[in-house]
Design an enzyme around this catalytic site. Structure first.
Site, PDB file in Angstrom:
ATOM      1  N   ASP A 132      30.547  10.176 100.302  1.00 35.79           N
ATOM      2  CA  ASP A 132      30.347  12.130 100.304  1.00 35.79           C
ATOM      3  C   ASP A 132      31.660  13.014 101.438  1.00 35.79           C
ATOM      4  OD1 ASP A 132      28.657  11.304 102.401  1.00 35.79           O
ATOM      5  OD2 ASP A 132      27.118  12.474 101.509  1.00 35.79           O
ATOM      6  N   ASP A 157      39.256  -2.775 110.084  1.00 36.16           N
ATOM      7  CA  ASP A 157      39.350  -1.333 110.797  1.00 36.16           C
ATOM      8  C   ASP A 157      39.320  -0.688 111.403  1.00 36.16           C
ATOM      9  OD1 ASP A 157      37.102  -2.253 108.694  1.00 36.16           O
ATOM     10  OD2 ASP A 157      37.304  -0.410 108.598  1.00 36.16           O
ATOM     11  N   GLY A 169      41.135   4.100 105.373  1.00 40.16           N
ATOM     12  CA  GLY A 169      41.537   5.112 104.805  1.00 40.16           C
ATOM     13  C   GLY A 169      40.438   6.397 105.766  1.00 40.16           C
ATOM     14  N   ARG A 223      44.499   1.681 113.891  1.00 43.60           N
ATOM     15  CA  ARG A 223      43.929   0.416 114.440  1.00 43.60           C
ATOM     16  C   ARG A 223      44.677  -0.952 112.803  1.00 43.60           C
ATOM     17  NH1 ARG A 223      39.222   3.771 112.200  1.00 43.60           N
ATOM     18  NH2 ARG A 223      39.594   5.454 112.660  1.00 43.60           N
ATOM     19  N   GLY A 275      37.754   8.401 105.519  1.00 45.05           N
ATOM     20  CA  GLY A 275      37.434   8.789 104.385  1.00 45.05           C
ATOM     21  C   GLY A 275      36.158   9.510 104.673  1.00 45.05           C
ATOM     22  N   LYS A 308      34.902  14.041 112.158  1.00 42.79           N
ATOM     23  CA  LYS A 308      34.137  12.801 111.757  1.00 42.79           C
ATOM     24  C   LYS A 308      32.646  13.320 110.762  1.00 42.79           C
ATOM     25  CE  LYS A 308      32.179   7.661 111.599  1.00 42.79           C
ATOM     26  NZ  LYS A 308      32.263   6.837 112.616  1.00 42.79           N
ATOM     27  N   ASP A 310      34.421   3.656 116.159  1.00 40.63           N
ATOM     28  CA  ASP A 310      33.235   3.660 115.570  1.00 40.63           C
ATOM     29  C   ASP A 310      31.770   2.875 115.965  1.00 40.63           C
ATOM     30  OD1 ASP A 310      34.196   4.626 113.189  1.00 40.63           O
ATOM     31  OD2 ASP A 310      34.136   3.118 111.849  1.00 40.63           O
ATOM     32  N   ARG A 332      35.213  13.185 118.188  1.00 43.28           N
ATOM     33  CA  ARG A 332      35.596  11.964 118.596  1.00 43.28           C
ATOM     34  C   ARG A 332      37.244  11.889 119.279  1.00 43.28           C
ATOM     35  NH1 ARG A 332      34.878   6.583 115.291  1.00 43.28           N
ATOM     36  NH2 ARG A 332      36.731   7.074 114.077  1.00 43.28           N
TER      37      ARG A 332
HETATM   38  P1  AMP Z   1      32.679   2.956 108.431  1.00 46.87           P
HETATM   39  O1  AMP Z   1      32.205   1.459 108.247  1.00 46.87           O
HETATM   40  O2  AMP Z   1      32.224   3.779 108.995  1.00 46.87           O
HETATM   41  O3  AMP Z   1      33.993   2.204 109.372  1.00 46.87           O
HETATM   42  O4  AMP Z   1      33.569   2.893 107.355  1.00 46.87           O
HETATM   43  C1  AMP Z   1      34.480   2.210 106.649  1.00 46.87           C
HETATM   44  C2  AMP Z   1      35.562   2.961 105.323  1.00 46.87           C
HETATM   45  O5  AMP Z   1      34.440   3.246 104.400  1.00 46.87           O
HETATM   46  C3  AMP Z   1      36.047   4.017 106.276  1.00 46.87           C
HETATM   47  O6  AMP Z   1      37.097   3.830 105.435  1.00 46.87           O
HETATM   48  C4  AMP Z   1      35.362   5.308 105.813  1.00 46.87           C
HETATM   49  O7  AMP Z   1      35.979   5.819 106.008  1.00 46.87           O
HETATM   50  C5  AMP Z   1      34.932   4.737 104.417  1.00 46.87           C
HETATM   51  N1  AMP Z   1      33.060   6.321 104.729  1.00 46.87           N
HETATM   52  C6  AMP Z   1      31.963   5.453 105.171  1.00 46.87           C
HETATM   53  N2  AMP Z   1      30.733   6.232 104.667  1.00 46.87           N
HETATM   54  C7  AMP Z   1      31.947   7.259 104.228  1.00 46.87           C
HETATM   55  C8  AMP Z   1      30.812   8.482 103.248  1.00 46.87           C
HETATM   56  N3  AMP Z   1      30.047   8.495 103.833  1.00 46.87           N
HETATM   57  N4  AMP Z   1      32.376   9.225 102.850  1.00 46.87           N
HETATM   58  C9  AMP Z   1      33.608   8.586 102.376  1.00 46.87           C
HETATM   59  N5  AMP Z   1      33.706   7.528 102.949  1.00 46.87           N
HETATM   60  C10 AMP Z   1      32.557   6.792 104.005  1.00 46.87           C
HETATM   61 MG    MG Z   2      35.600   2.771 110.502  1.00 41.38          MG
END
Ligand code: AMP
Ligand code: MG
Length: 486
Positions: free
Chosen positions: A125, A252, A90, A183, A92, A113, A262, A176
């Protein structure tokens, strides 16, 4: 032209039941400032570019002030990460502020983002760093200018909030845009929980919003899977032909629209290496450059699996099985035009595949080579190309065959060059160029981010005053390592 106060929001995703999202406001940040603004993206929202100069703009896209008409939420999804299923991911750290409809009737998600924690943040975080926000901003605009389907980016906002990654870093947010952020993983999350009514609801929603031409089809879900497969196959062909490596092709990060989504540790191919791994956390090379088509297909199979409650297995397989032909056909078309041929015939396949072998063996700069190939002169030795190879024998052999093929279609040097310059970019986002822009931005000089965006939005034009942006990376710039920690 609209201002921030009268954007035309139509928040369709927010109208889905609570199971699909968490309503959540961005968490404000201290002392936000504008790092970058993209008038091309503003135009897609009918937004007057003048507004970027107002403090309200920065406040809105720092997440400090709600936009009138927005309805912020975090989208729920799951996904296969490096081959393993993760039941709940989700948004995050990204928040869908809302969906803006423009005068032309197009709809654009405003997806912020780095906007703070949500119910899906797990151990994160909720934030993003300046480095990765600039990379995402430049990456998607560069891809768009190359004609590759992608999300877009409106702006980057910096903040005094300190972020802890490998060390302390500057925090930032990137806005973005895409017609949808649904997805593959958005379907997987419900299918794996056997909530098949939710799967159907989301499929029907996605068709309504993004594939309306399929609405009246008798077997609309099968047609939907087929079209997602076709779009994804064409996207993968674009990546391969342009030399783009995504780096984290988890389900995702796979858009249901078949657009590049992404931008993390992505990279554009410089010295040609089919096994190029741009993400240095990807030790096994699962997402190496030459694995991308196979992985895209694998990801589509995961999507198909999660749609099985809507169709029978044979229909799902039939939809999925169009992938190899669509990918190969599109790749062949793209590569045929890259080498400047006017007709697309199967017999020419070995001409460009063998060229790629020659380039790989000599580790020649992919972009510079194809741009220079446009200067090929029939019947000459083409020293400008030969000198790119330490031992040009294999290239000579190839050039001989190439020359014969060109003669057969009575190819004219100058016409061919014009055609090739429209498909072989002079300017790509080399890692070291992004790195220089990031280092300056860290010192609060944002001019290079904007200059680079300006160069990359016209990648096929000569831009003689920008010649140095077309050069290969210096030694330090070839050794940069990009990780997932962003
Ligand atoms: P990504 O690798 O950016 O596609 O992220 C994979 C998952 O990790 C997604 O659900 C993001 O929302 C979550 N995520 C990545 N970085 C963070 C962060 N700093 N804080 C919270 N969730 C994160
Ligand atoms: Mg992602």
């Amino acid at each position: 032209m609209r201002t921030l106060n009268n954007l035309h929001f139509d928040n369709s995703y927010a109208r889905l039941p609570d199971a699909f999202h968490q309503r959540v406001q961005p968490t404000p940040v201290p002392s936000p400032y504008l790092v970058a603004f993209n008038p091309d993206a503003a135009q897609l929202l009918d937004l007057d570019p003048f507004v970027a100069q107002l403090p309200e703009f920065v406040e809105a896209f720092a997440g400090n002030r709600p936009l009138a008409g927005s309805d912020p939420l975090a989208m729920k999804y799951a996904g296969h990460q490096f081959g393993s299923y993760v039941p709940q991911l989700g948004d995050g750290r990204a928040i869908l502020l809302g969906e803006v409809r423009n005068e032309a009737g197009e709809k654009w998600d405003l997806h912020l983002k780095g906007a703070g924690k949500t119910a899906f943040s797990r151990f994160g975080d909720g934030r993003a760093v300046l480095r990765s926000s600039i990379r995402e901003y430049l990456g998607c605009e560069a891809m768009h200018a190359l004609g590759i389907p992608t999300t877009r980016a409106l702006c980057v906002i910096g903040t005094d909030l300190e972020i802890y990654r490998e060390g302390v870093e500057t925090g930032a947010l990137v806005l973005r845009m895409a017609p949808s952020h649904v997805r593959f993983g958005s379907f997987e999350v419900f299918a794996h929980r056997e909530q098949f009514d939710r799967v159907e609801q989301l499929a029907s929603y996605t068709i309504e919003q993004c594939y309306p031409h399929l609405k009246e089809r008798e077997v609309k879900y099968v047609a939907f899977l087929r079209e997602v497969t076709e779009r994804t196959a064409r996207l993968a062909a674009h990546w391969q032909a342009a030399g783009f490596a995504h780096g984290v092709l988890n389900t995702d990060n796979m858009s249901i629209l078949g657009i590049t989504l992404d931008y993390g540790p992505y990279g554009f191919m410089e010295d040609f290496d089919p096994g190029f791994i741009c993400n240095h956390s990807d030790e096994g090379g699962r997402y190496a450059f030459d694995q991308q088509p196979k992985i895209a297909y694998w990801n589509l199979a995961a999507l198909a699996q999660s749609l099985l409650s809507l169709m029978n297995v044979d229909d799902a397989k039939a939809s999925l099985n169009v992938f190899p032909d669509v990918f190969n056909g599109h790749m062949h078309r793209l590569m045929t035009t890259k080498v400047g041929l006017t007709s697309v015939v199967d017999e020419d396949m070995p001409l460009w595949t063998s060229l790629l072998d020659v380039l790989a063996e000599a580790k020649v700069d992919y972009t510079i080579f194809f741009r220079q190939l446009g200067n090929f002169v029939l019947g000459e030795r083409n020293e400008h190309l030969r000198e790119m190879f330490s031992t040009p024998a294999k290239f000579d052999e190839w050039a001989e065959r190439y020359g014969e093929r060109l003669r057969r279609e009575e190819s004219n040097d100058s016409d061919r060059k014009m055609r090739m310059n429209r498909v072989n970019p002079k300017f790509i986002l080399r890692n070291y160029l992004a790195q220089i822009a990031i280092q300056k931005a860290d010192l609060k000089d944002f001019s290079e981010v904007d200059r680079l965006r300006g160069v990359l939005r016209r990648p096929f034009d000569e831009q003689p005053e920008m010649e140095h942006y077309a050069k290969p990376a210096p030694a330090w710039g070839k050794r940069l390592q990009i990780s997932c920690s962003s």
